[in-house]
Design a protein around this motif. Structure first.
Motif, PDB file in Angstrom:
ATOM      1  N   ARG A 199       0.791  -1.225   0.050  1.00 24.46           N
ATOM      2  CA  ARG A 199      -0.020   0.002  -0.223  1.00 24.46           C
ATOM      3  C   ARG A 199       0.822   1.271  -0.128  1.00 24.46           C
ATOM      4  O   ARG A 199       2.055   1.249   0.372  1.00 24.46           O
ATOM      5  CB  ARG A 199      -0.909  -0.080   1.284  1.00 24.46           C
ATOM      6  CG  ARG A 199      -0.211   0.221   2.515  1.00 24.46           C
ATOM      7  CD  ARG A 199      -1.071   0.159   3.643  1.00 24.46           C
ATOM      8  NE  ARG A 199      -0.858   0.484   4.929  1.00 24.46           N
ATOM      9  CZ  ARG A 199      -1.177   0.387   6.091  1.00 24.46           C
ATOM     10  NH1 ARG A 199      -2.514   0.308   6.010  1.00 24.46           N
ATOM     11  NH2 ARG A 199      -0.604   0.615   7.323  1.00 24.46           N
ATOM     12  N   THR A 200       0.154   2.325  -0.469  1.00 25.15           N
ATOM     13  CA  THR A 200       0.848   3.453  -0.647  1.00 25.15           C
ATOM     14  C   THR A 200       0.532   4.548   0.619  1.00 25.15           C
ATOM     15  O   THR A 200      -0.560   4.677   0.753  1.00 25.15           O
ATOM     16  CB  THR A 200       0.713   4.368  -1.949  1.00 25.15           C
ATOM     17  OG1 THR A 200       1.224   3.530  -2.868  1.00 25.15           O
ATOM     18  CG2 THR A 200       1.567   5.718  -1.946  1.00 25.15           C
ATOM     19  N   VAL A 201       1.428   5.119   1.335  1.00 22.22           N
ATOM     20  CA  VAL A 201       1.341   5.867   2.354  1.00 22.22           C
ATOM     21  C   VAL A 201       2.020   7.516   2.127  1.00 22.22           C
ATOM     22  O   VAL A 201       3.102   7.293   1.577  1.00 22.22           O
ATOM     23  CB  VAL A 201       1.600   5.344   3.767  1.00 22.22           C
ATOM     24  CG1 VAL A 201       0.645   4.171   4.098  1.00 22.22           C
ATOM     25  CG2 VAL A 201       2.880   5.063   3.819  1.00 22.22           C
ATOM     26  N   VAL A 202       1.463   8.453   2.972  1.00 17.21           N
ATOM     27  CA  VAL A 202       2.241   9.702   2.890  1.00 17.21           C
ATOM     28  C   VAL A 202       2.802  10.064   4.202  1.00 17.21           C
ATOM     29  O   VAL A 202       1.769   9.900   5.158  1.00 17.21           O
ATOM     30  CB  VAL A 202       1.180  10.773   2.146  1.00 17.21           C
ATOM     31  CG1 VAL A 202       2.105  12.045   2.237  1.00 17.21           C
ATOM     32  CG2 VAL A 202       0.928  10.516   0.749  1.00 17.21           C
ATOM     33  N   ARG A 203       4.024  10.147   4.447  1.00 21.73           N
ATOM     34  CA  ARG A 203       4.473  10.476   5.770  1.00 21.73           C
ATOM     35  C   ARG A 203       5.300  11.630   5.564  1.00 21.73           C
ATOM     36  O   ARG A 203       6.341  11.725   4.544  1.00 21.73           O
ATOM     37  CB  ARG A 203       5.477   9.323   6.211  1.00 21.73           C
ATOM     38  CG  ARG A 203       4.672   8.304   6.602  1.00 21.73           C
ATOM     39  CD  ARG A 203       5.557   7.132   7.403  1.00 21.73           C
ATOM     40  NE  ARG A 203       4.621   6.107   7.912  1.00 21.73           N
ATOM     41  CZ  ARG A 203       4.516   4.721   7.297  1.00 21.73           C
ATOM     42  NH1 ARG A 203       5.272   4.575   6.005  1.00 21.73           N
ATOM     43  NH2 ARG A 203       4.035   3.801   7.645  1.00 21.73           N
ATOM     44  N   LYS A 206       6.024  13.049   2.068  1.00 22.50           N
ATOM     45  CA  LYS A 206       6.581  11.980   1.197  1.00 22.50           C
ATOM     46  C   LYS A 206       5.845  10.789   1.103  1.00 22.50           C
ATOM     47  O   LYS A 206       5.133  10.260   1.924  1.00 22.50           O
ATOM     48  CB  LYS A 206       8.158  11.588   1.711  1.00 22.50           C
ATOM     49  CG  LYS A 206       9.132  12.782   1.994  1.00 22.50           C
ATOM     50  CD  LYS A 206      10.250  12.263   2.329  1.00 22.50           C
ATOM     51  CE  LYS A 206      11.334  13.255   2.378  1.00 22.50           C
ATOM     52  NZ  LYS A 206      12.824  12.625   2.785  1.00 22.50           N
ATOM     53  N   THR A 207       5.615  10.425  -0.312  1.00 25.41           N
ATOM     54  CA  THR A 207       4.952   9.238  -0.577  1.00 25.41           C
ATOM     55  C   THR A 207       5.946   8.020  -0.426  1.00 25.41           C
ATOM     56  O   THR A 207       7.019   7.910  -1.347  1.00 25.41           O
ATOM     57  CB  THR A 207       4.402   9.276  -2.108  1.00 25.41           C
ATOM     58  OG1 THR A 207       3.530  10.441  -2.066  1.00 25.41           O
ATOM     59  CG2 THR A 207       3.565   8.014  -2.465  1.00 25.41           C
ATOM     60  N   GLU A 208       5.421   6.755   0.198  1.00 30.60           N
ATOM     61  CA  GLU A 208       6.128   5.736   0.408  1.00 30.60           C
ATOM     62  C   GLU A 208       5.464   4.512   0.135  1.00 30.60           C
ATOM     63  O   GLU A 208       4.064   4.797   0.439  1.00 30.60           O
ATOM     64  CB  GLU A 208       6.692   5.617   1.918  1.00 30.60           C
ATOM     65  CG  GLU A 208       7.624   6.790   2.194  1.00 30.60           C
ATOM     66  CD  GLU A 208       8.158   6.875   3.739  1.00 30.60           C
ATOM     67  OE1 GLU A 208       7.695   6.040   4.660  1.00 30.60           O
ATOM     68  OE2 GLU A 208       8.965   7.687   4.077  1.00 30.60           O
ATOM     69  N   THR A 209       6.150   3.380  -0.138  1.00 33.73           N
ATOM     70  CA  THR A 209       5.122   2.287  -0.251  1.00 33.73           C
ATOM     71  C   THR A 209       5.408   1.153   0.979  1.00 33.73           C
ATOM     72  O   THR A 209       6.834   1.235   1.291  1.00 33.73           O
ATOM     73  CB  THR A 209       5.373   1.570  -1.687  1.00 33.73           C
ATOM     74  OG1 THR A 209       6.755   1.280  -1.627  1.00 33.73           O
ATOM     75  CG2 THR A 209       4.805   2.316  -2.391  1.00 33.73           C
TER      76      THR A 209
END
Length: 396
Positions: A199-203, A206-209
């Motif tokens: 899944r893709t998350v924003v932390r 920054k966008t991270e998988t």
């Protein structure tokens, strides 16, 4: 001080017969023979005379035949499997220990409390087998000292006690039940198989998988079977069960047919955990193993057990005596006990904690942490750290 002979209560005939059975006079000097740990013989401490304890494999096989559990629970124990013996009952810890009928005052080996013996007799299931002592007292004492030496936060007085000549260990035969059972178990539950989703998350903008672990559950049912042999349950409440269980394993292949000669020079504790209660505890221990079998049978990465129905068949039991060396001592008004496996030398026990040693350790950790941060803030300069520690001199 012991009471005058005339003031002592008479010894019952049954108890006197038991006393005669447990006395083994030396053929040379008449002194009492004692069992020698690690050997199958009695030894006279005065003249050195030795006397072997005879046995045959046929006697061993006959003595180690287990009794039918269901018959015993229905109070149908064969007469030859019963015996009368006299015990001391400790009002403080509840231990019941056999004593010589001529002895009327003693201290409890389990808690050190002064007690007065009871001259009555009890009728109980006779031990079928005994695991003879393999370690002498000096060897058990060495094992206890080594164990205490590894306890960093034990009070120094305790270690001094263990090293002193005055400290001694009591050799005791502790009662156990052993249980046999053929089990068939039906179960229902769920098998969990792991899989992963991306899944893709924003932390922090920054966008991270990332991979996320999931479990896919599937309903299952099945059967497992296991034969249990010699499941050990301590038939006493005088010692913490967790410590005595930690003395395992015992090498039960060295069990010998019960013979009072193995007890000469030692004490034997009478059982206070009755057969039905011992059986209940054994079933609980068997259930632990069966649940492990079920989880292996279900397989997968995780398991859930919803129901478990176990049938027991061909249940047998024995009453056996196992050897321990034990020390009981008082520290700040509380009794602490050490137990040593009289066969393997494994040690377990209760221990007090030294408040001063713990406080000192905490202080050292705090100083180390403080020194680390001081060192870090000063850009790695060691001189600042050394100057900060009291009593430190930097050589030129």
């Amino acid at each position: 001080m012991s009471a005058p002979e005339d003031d002592r209560p008479p010894v019952p005939p049954a108890a006197q017969a038991i006393a005669d059975e447990h006395r083994f006079p030396c053929e040379n000097c008449g002194a009492q023979l004692r069992f020698s740990p690690g050997q199958r013989r009695l030894t006279c401490e005065y003249c050195g005379h030795e006397q072997d304890i005879p046995h045959t494999e046929a006697q061993r096989d006959q003595a180690l035949v287990a009794l039918d559990l269901r018959e015993a629970l229905a109070d149908h124990v064969p007469a030859e499997a019963m015996e009368e013996h006299r015990v001391l009952s400790c009002s403080n810890c509840g231990a019941q220990v056999e004593f010589d009928p001529a002895q009327h005052a003693a201290s409890c080996p389990f808690c050190g409390s002064p007690v007065v013996t009871d001259t009555g007799t009890q009728r109980q299931i006779k031990p079928a087998a005994v695991l003879p002592f393999k370690l002498a007292e000096r060897e058990a004492h060495t094992a206890m000292r080594n164990w205490l030496g590894r306890l960093w936060f034990a009070p120094n007085k305790l270690k001094q006690y263990a090293r002193s000549d005055g400290s001694r260990l009591d050799g005791l035969y502790v009662p156990y039940w052993t249980f046999d059972s053929d089990t068939q178990s039906r179960y229902s539950g769920e098998r969990g198989d792991a899989y992963y989703e991306t899944r893709t998350v924003v932390r922090n903008g920054k966008t991270e998988t990332e991979r996320v672990r999931r479990i896919r559950w599937t309903r299952v049912s099945g059967r497992v079977a296991r034969q249990f042999h010699d499941v050990l349950i301590m038939a006493s409440q005088s010692l913490p069960r967790k410590y005595v269980r930690a003395l395992e394993p015992w090498m039960l292949g060295e069990l010998a047919p019960y013979d009072p000669q193995f007890l000469s020079g030692f004490r034997a504790e009478g059982y206070t955990v009755q057969l039905p209660e011992g059986h209940t505890l054994a079933v609980e221990r068997m259930d632990e193993v069966i649940r492990q079998d079920v989880r292996r049978d279900i397989g997968g990465d995780e398991q859930r057990i919803h129901s478990l129905d176990t049938q027991h068949a061909d249940e047998k039991f024995k009453h056996v005596l196992l050897p321990i060396w034990m020390a009981a001592y008082q520290f700040r008004g509380k009794t602490y006990r050490f137990v040593v496996n009289g066969q393997t030398g494994k040690v377990q026990g209760e221990r007090p904690w030294s408040i001063w040693k713990i406080a000192g350790a905490v202080l050292l950790v705090a100083l180390a942490v403080g020194a680390y941060f001081y060192f870090s803030q000063n850009g790695g300069s060691t001189s600042g750290v050394l100057d900060a520690l009291p009593g430190t001199t930097i050589g030129k």
